[in-house]
Design an enzyme around this catalytic site. Structure first.
Site, mmCIF file in Angstrom:
data_model
loop_
_atom_site.group_PDB
_atom_site.id
_atom_site.type_symbol
_atom_site.label_atom_id
_atom_site.label_comp_id
_atom_site.label_asym_id
_atom_site.label_seq_id
_atom_site.Cartn_x
_atom_site.Cartn_y
_atom_site.Cartn_z
ATOM 1 N N GLY A 1 -56.506 -32.888 0.785
ATOM 2 C CA GLY A 1 -57.756 -33.288 1.023
ATOM 3 C C GLY A 1 -58.531 -33.410 -0.228
ATOM 4 C CB ALA A 2 -60.669 -32.010 -2.062
ATOM 5 C CG MET A 3 -56.185 -29.216 -6.682
ATOM 6 S SD MET A 3 -55.252 -28.002 -5.420
ATOM 7 C CE MET A 3 -55.046 -26.789 -6.812
ATOM 8 C CD GLU A 4 -58.294 -24.787 -5.016
ATOM 9 O OE1 GLU A 4 -57.370 -23.851 -4.728
ATOM 10 O OE2 GLU A 4 -57.912 -25.787 -4.203
ATOM 11 C CG HIS B 1 -62.705 -25.964 1.411
ATOM 12 N ND1 HIS B 1 -62.033 -25.489 2.579
ATOM 13 C CD2 HIS B 1 -61.862 -25.991 0.470
ATOM 14 C CE1 HIS B 1 -60.873 -25.050 2.388
ATOM 15 N NE2 HIS B 1 -60.792 -25.409 0.900
ATOM 16 C CD GLU B 2 -61.537 -28.472 -2.288
ATOM 17 O OE1 GLU B 2 -60.882 -27.588 -3.058
ATOM 18 O OE2 GLU B 2 -60.924 -28.564 -0.919
ATOM 19 C CG HIS C 1 -61.203 -23.315 -3.448
ATOM 20 N ND1 HIS C 1 -60.612 -22.136 -3.038
ATOM 21 C CD2 HIS C 1 -60.769 -24.414 -2.485
ATOM 22 C CE1 HIS C 1 -59.751 -22.560 -1.908
ATOM 23 N NE2 HIS C 1 -59.994 -23.761 -1.649
ATOM 24 C CD GLU D 1 -56.939 -23.355 0.167
ATOM 25 O OE1 GLU D 1 -57.747 -23.749 0.767
ATOM 26 O OE2 GLU D 1 -56.693 -23.650 -1.158
#
Length: 817
Positions: A254-257, A288-289, A292, A311
């Site tokens: 969905g996304a990457m941090e 959320h990201e 991180h 996570e």
């Protein structure tokens, strides 16, 4: 080769990596050149180690000034012999672009022909981009240079340094793990702003520039509100320079941090109308990201068994912070009706694992990909929410801040966090962690009666602090009598003060436990669900109803009756949308093919009632989408009218997304042919049009269409990108075409394993293409046979889960009342 935990421990004991100097030359063809200069120390001079590089050709390796022989590169690893105390290795290679989201992903935009190239790391994919010591506890600075088309802009983890003659350079990053690396190149459309002394940016493909401009104010407000909150509650400042957020094509997650340059799948930049729940999800992902940047990036797990440290925390913070500081305050409601339900299912499968598993149960990276699941996210999130409820937020944050400060730019484990929390609290945090994080399964809170007195029986041994709501029926409405917090630490809790009342344990979803209501309480909520004033309690009851079907306490037919009785009266848009979303799984898995037509008719009537009563734009849009999905052959004229007028009978504009939903349903019903689908694709030359047409073509109920789609999915000449593959597979495995696709179930199980060896991402995509509708005893036998043949690790984990789901679906379909 999948890196093992034993190899990682041996290597981290041997070497310390200082820096990477990386150069990419982004060619216009099918490959790019990659140069990686790595400096590292060795604690035992004279020994050897290895560095990873996958699928490379034309490889040259120089170690401490000496050229290594070609055979040093074998099985995706380069052997580095006779190390000295201080070492420099230079690796130059040609590597392929990919379209599966695992490595240097190349995307040609069908809307305008523009090319975008994005380096997608994560797990072991960074070694498909440049040579690296690819494990989380070997952090190093990264100094990047990229030679690319002079018309492109380039974004990366580091701060922009210079650009001249097509060469863009970036300042060295702080120490980061290789899996967090990213680079995004192309003609990006950008919106930049300054906040708190930091440069922020949102970026998207040029063809999505209008959508980015439309949403820029909302994206800026969500970003700055979350950032201000985090920098208030965390003692450690944000540590990674500029903060770019890029809507990228083809990302598998969905996304990457990636620190300093967070990537999001660009479906989150909606082409047309979006519901409140969709916009709320986007806010949750942004929060959320951003979490991180502290959990996962500033402090990183040593090995993947502690991925929950990244996570679970980010998932909890994503919901908590977006609910607290953005306009999307219904985040926990959406969690209750969405991710949490999937976490319960995951915890009942044979693949269940503790939130914080023992390192021995994660022996290699291929196994590790399997614990990035609903337990590490949904259950871990729920456990942390219960911890905060139990400890109090002040003590929780005190422990968290001590942990972040002690391990800043380093690596840590569960024990390290528990030490910090234990020091900050008088509670037995270590005992709590052993009970909640080191064990599998969940407790059940069952309502019983001692005469008129409700008794909550705890089946399990975890301690719970949660609210219990009590109701009485008043003129066919449920009226709240009380909502109080209780500590449930014994086998049973008697509630004489609530005698004669309907009670709902965990009414505000603060703990992770199945709730089973007694006949009095269930009868009351079944009668008055939509009259419960508190929206959170309504969401919990809806979630409980779906769980009751999963545990065979309620039949799918009874659930559909509950939906018909109460969804039209539901006033909260996110509840309506999440119930509709969950119904999709009910239709595809829990209702037998011969009962689908009746289920669709009942739901169509229900959604018509929702539309007739709704005034909220989000409810109207969600219900319209659902009405399209439930349409029968009798509704073809209505759908065609909507396409012609570009407006539904309830005033919803038929924009691109809704149009493709209608086209796909008409194709599934056999009401339009390949020519019509092609005309729609010509009308919409975009990624959405490309994927929508692929899905519609595969959804046609003819043997010829299924054969063509199968070849595109699994044939020797298959070239679908990850997104197109996903869309085509969804169209192919229509539950309403069970007889038509039945011959392909066995072919899928036979052919998938050889295709799944390409990469973790490909294995996941193929696993996700599993025919979940085929819930028959025969399919169960076929899957067991396929598993006995030992498919690749990533695919095996997915198939084991699907086997459990199939067995559950067979049981549910057999229940009759």
């Amino acid at each position: 080769m999948s890196l093992t935990h034993a190899e990682a421990r041996e290597r981290s004991a041997l070497i310390a990596v200082q820096s990477y100097d990386v150069l990419f030359e982004l060619d216009s063809g099918r490959t790019f050149r990659s140069r990686s200069e790595v400096t590292f120390a060795c604690r035992q001079p004279g020994t050897s180690t290895f560095i990873e590089l996958t699928n490379a050709t034309a490889v040259t390796v120089t170690l401490n000034g000496e050229r290594l022989p070609a055979q040093a590169y074998s099985d995706q690893r380069i052997t580095l012999p006779a190390l000295t105390a201080a070492n420099t290795v230079v690796v130059e290679a040609t590597l392929p672009y990919v379209n599966d989201g695992e490595g240097m992903h190349r995307f040609d935009d069908p809307a305008d022909g523009a090319t975008y190239i994005c380096a997608f790391g994560g797990m072991d994919a960074t070694q498909r981009i440049f040579a690296c010591f690819n494990q989380p506890d070997l952090k190093a600075t990264v100094h990047l240079a990229v030679r690319a088309n002079t018309a492109w802009s380039v974004l990366a983890n580091g701060a922009f340094e210079s650009s001249a003659s097509g060469l863009t350079t970036f300042s060295p990053t702080p120490p980061i793990s290789p899996y967090l690396f990213t680079m995004c190149a192309g003609p990006w459309h950008s919106v930049r702003f300054e906040h708190a002394g930091i440069s922020f940016g949102w970026h998207a493909r040029a063809s999505l520039g209008a959508q980015l401009d439309r949403d820029a104010d909302e994206l800026r407000e969500v970003t700055t509100a979350c950032f201000d909150h985090y920098t208030t509650i965390f003692d450690e400042p944000y540590a990674f320079g500029p903060y770019d957020q890029v809507m990228v094509p083809g990302l598998n997650w969905g996304a990457m941090e990636s620190p300093g340059c967070i990537t999001f799948r660009d479906e989150l930049l909606f082409r047309g109308q979006a519901t409140d729940a969709e916009r709320g999800l986007r806010a949750e992902v942004i929060a959320h990201e951003m979490a991180h940047m502290w959990f996962g990036d500033l402090v990183t797990m040593r090995w993947w068994d502690d991925s929950w440290l990244s996570e679970s925390f980010a998932d909890y913070m994503g919901f908590q912070v977006s609910a607290a500081v953005t306009e999307f305050d219904a985040a926990w409601l959406r969690f209750s009706l969405g991710l949490k339900g999937f976490a319960y299912r995951a915890d009942e499968r044979r693949s269940t694992h503790p939130v914080a598993p023992d390192p021995g149960s994660v022996p290699d990276v291929d196994t590790a990909i399997g614990i990035f699941d609903s337990i590490s996210y949904g259950k871990g999130n729920s456990a942390l929410r219960q911890l905060v409820t139990w400890l109090g937020e002040d003590e929780f944050l005190a422990g968290v801040n001590a942990y972040l400060s002690q391990y800043r730019f380093g690596n840590a484990s569960l024990d390290d966090l528990i030490d910090a929390l234990d020091t900050a609290s008088t509670r037995d945090v270590r005992g709590w962690a052993q009970s909640w994080l080191r064990t599998t399964g969940f407790d059940t809170l069952r309502v019983g009666r001692d005469g008129d007195v409700p008794v909550i029986s705890r089946e399990g041994d975890r301690q719970h602090r949660t609210r219990i709501a009590a109701y009485t029926i008043d003129n066919d409405r449920l009226r709240e009598v009380s909502t109080e917090s209780y500590e449930i630490s014994q086998a049973s809790l008697s509630l004489p003060q609530l005698a004669g009342l309907a009670v709902i344990p965990n009414s505000h979803d603060e703990t992770f436990a199945r709730v089973l209501l007694d006949p009095l309480s269930w009868g009351a909520v079944r009668q008055g669900l939509s009259t419960i004033e508190d929206k959170t309690v309504r969401a919990v009851v809806w979630s409980t109803a779906f769980d009751m079907v999963a545990s065979s306490e309620l039949t799918p037919t009874e659930l559909l009756d509950l939906v018909a009785a109460h969804l039209p009266s539901e006033s909260h848009a996110s509840i309506v949308e999440r119930v509709i979303d969950r119904l999709g799984g009910v239709l595809s898995s829990w209702i037998a093919p011969d009962a689908l037509a009746q289920a669709h008719r009942q739901l169509a009537s229900t959604f018509d009632s929702v539309l007739d009563r709704a005034s909220d734009a989000s409810i109207l849009l969600a219900a319209t989408r659902a009405r399209v999905r439930s349409a029968s052959t009798n509704d073809v004229g209505m759908l065609e009218d909507w396409l012609r007028s570009e407006r539904t009978s309830h005033g919803v504009d038929v924009e691109a997304d809704l149009r493709w939903r209608i086209v796909g349903r008409l194709a599934e019903l056999g009401a339009i042919d390949e020519q019509r689908i092609g005309e729609e694709a010509q009308r919409d030359k975009s990624t959405q049009g490309e994927q929508g047409s692929a899905r519609a073509l595969a959804a046609q109920p003819t043997a010829e269409a299924k054969a063509v789609a199968w070849e595109a999915l699994f044939g020797r000449s298959a070239t679908d990108s990850n997104r197109t593959f996903e869309a085509r597979a969804k169209g192919f495995w229509s539950a309403e075409h069970a007889d038509l696709v039945a011959p392909y179930v066995g072919r899928y199980l036979d052919e998938a394993p050889s295709l799944a060896t390409r990469s973790q991402g490909v294995a996941q995509q193929i696993g996700d293409a599993f025919p979940v509708h085929a819930a028959t005893p025969e399919t169960v036998k076929q899957v067991r046979t396929a598993l006995a043949a030992e498919p690749p690790t990533v695919l095996r984990r997915i198939w084991e889960d699907r086997l459990d789901d199939l067995e559950r679906s067979v049981r549910i379909r057999q229940v009759r009342r």
